[in-house]
Every structure is written in structure tokens, then in C-alpha cells.
Enzyme design. Structure first.
Site, mmCIF file in Angstrom:
data_model
loop_
_atom_site.group_PDB
_atom_site.id
_atom_site.type_symbol
_atom_site.label_atom_id
_atom_site.label_comp_id
_atom_site.label_asym_id
_atom_site.label_seq_id
_atom_site.Cartn_x
_atom_site.Cartn_y
_atom_site.Cartn_z
ATOM 1 N N GLU A 22 0.931 -1.183 -0.032
ATOM 2 C CA GLU A 22 0.166 -0.058 0.048
ATOM 3 C C GLU A 22 0.884 1.112 -0.066
ATOM 4 O OE1 GLU A 22 -2.940 0.252 2.843
ATOM 5 O OE2 GLU A 22 -3.660 -1.561 2.541
ATOM 6 N N HIS A 67 -4.439 6.804 0.451
ATOM 7 C CA HIS A 67 -3.991 5.672 0.577
ATOM 8 C C HIS A 67 -4.548 4.663 -0.240
ATOM 9 C CE1 HIS A 67 -7.077 5.004 3.668
ATOM 10 N NE2 HIS A 67 -6.828 3.704 3.440
ATOM 11 N N HIS A 69 -5.725 0.638 -1.113
ATOM 12 C CA HIS A 69 -5.921 -0.685 -0.662
ATOM 13 C C HIS A 69 -5.506 -1.917 -1.737
ATOM 14 C CE1 HIS A 69 -9.553 0.566 2.196
ATOM 15 N NE2 HIS A 69 -8.428 1.135 2.572
ATOM 16 N N ASP A 80 -9.098 3.605 9.349
ATOM 17 C CA ASP A 80 -9.396 4.848 8.190
ATOM 18 C C ASP A 80 -10.003 5.788 8.844
ATOM 19 O OD1 ASP A 80 -7.898 3.392 6.618
ATOM 20 O OD2 ASP A 80 -9.293 2.748 5.197
HETATM 21 ZN ZN ZN Z 1 -7.688 1.694 4.294
#
Ligand code: ZN
Length: 129
Positions: A22, A67, A69, A80
Site C-alpha cells: 500500500e 492511501h 488498498h 481509516d
Molecule cells: Zn484503508
């Protein structure tokens, strides 16, 4: 709030090249247009870790976070949501296959919001000719 199309392209490229790892970053804006991403170095392979890296950043001027996934699920995790509540007001989550349709923007409550993609004229750096 809007995002420059070049900045979005950059986010999608980094998400794709980082996968299955990620990537996480902080969003910066000029005149209500997101134009820059500060990539968080060393983002790890699990969602919690990428998000934890964002939590640990000092309070630099930022409008929100981004961000990726590792799968196609772009719903915010409980971690989150905690992050969204603390770091800015615009939050992007990118999922597979990391194309122009595989991202979602959320507000600080984790509700999906519209983020308009615009052409933004970046200031050219001065060159000595
Ligand atoms: Zn996340």
C-alpha cells in the site's frame, strides 16, 4: 475542493506500482485544488500499517490523506475512519485496478463526497535561457 488531473494520475500510478504494497500520502492544495502529494516513506503491506504511518506524521499543513488498498474494496476501515477524523477533511482511497474509476473520496466522517477533477495549470519553474 477539487483535484488536479495530473495529481490524480500520479496517485493512481503510485498506487499501481506499489501494489500489492500500500502507499499512503498527505494531500496539499493551492486555492482549493489538490495539487501535491507527500508520499509517506516505508508504507507497509497491511492497511493498518499504512494508516498508522499517516497517524505518526507531524501536523504539517495538509487538506487530507490518500492511501491505497490492495484489493478492490475501497470502504474505509475503522482505522481509516479514525484517521479521517483527525487529519484534514478530504480523504482518497484507491483500490484495484487503480484506474480513473477505482478511487473514492470521503469527508472526515467517512461519507463519500464528490471531488471534481480539473485541469490545473502548474506554475513552470523558472529557467535560465
Ligand atoms: Zn484503508
Amino acid at each position: 475542493m477539487k483535484i488536479a488531473s495530473e495529481t490524480l494520475d500520479f496517485i493512481l500510478e503510485v498506487s499501481k506500482s506499489s501494489a500489492p504494497r500500500e502507499f499512503a500520502g498527505m494531500l496539499q492544495s493551492e486555492d482549493e485544488v489538490i495539487t501535491n502529494v507527500i508520499i509517506v516513506p516505508g508504507t507497509e503491506s497491511s492497511d493498518e500499517n499504512a494508516v498508522m504511518q499517516l497517524f505518526m506524521l507531524p501536523n504539517i499543513h495538509t487538506v487530507g490523506t490518500v492511501h491505497s488498498h490492495p484489493g478492490a474494496n475501497r470502504r474505509p476501515s475503522p482505522e481509516d475512519l479514525e484517521l479521517f477524523d483527525k487529519k484534514g477533511r478530504v480523504h482518497i482511497i484507491v483500490g484495484e485496478p487503480y484506474d480513473k474509476k477505482s478511487w473514492t473520496c470521503y469527508n472526515s466522517k467517512g461519507e463519500p463526497i464528490l471531488l471534481e477533477v480539473v485541469d490545473y495549470e502548474f506554475k513552470e519553474e523558472e529557467t535560465d535561457l
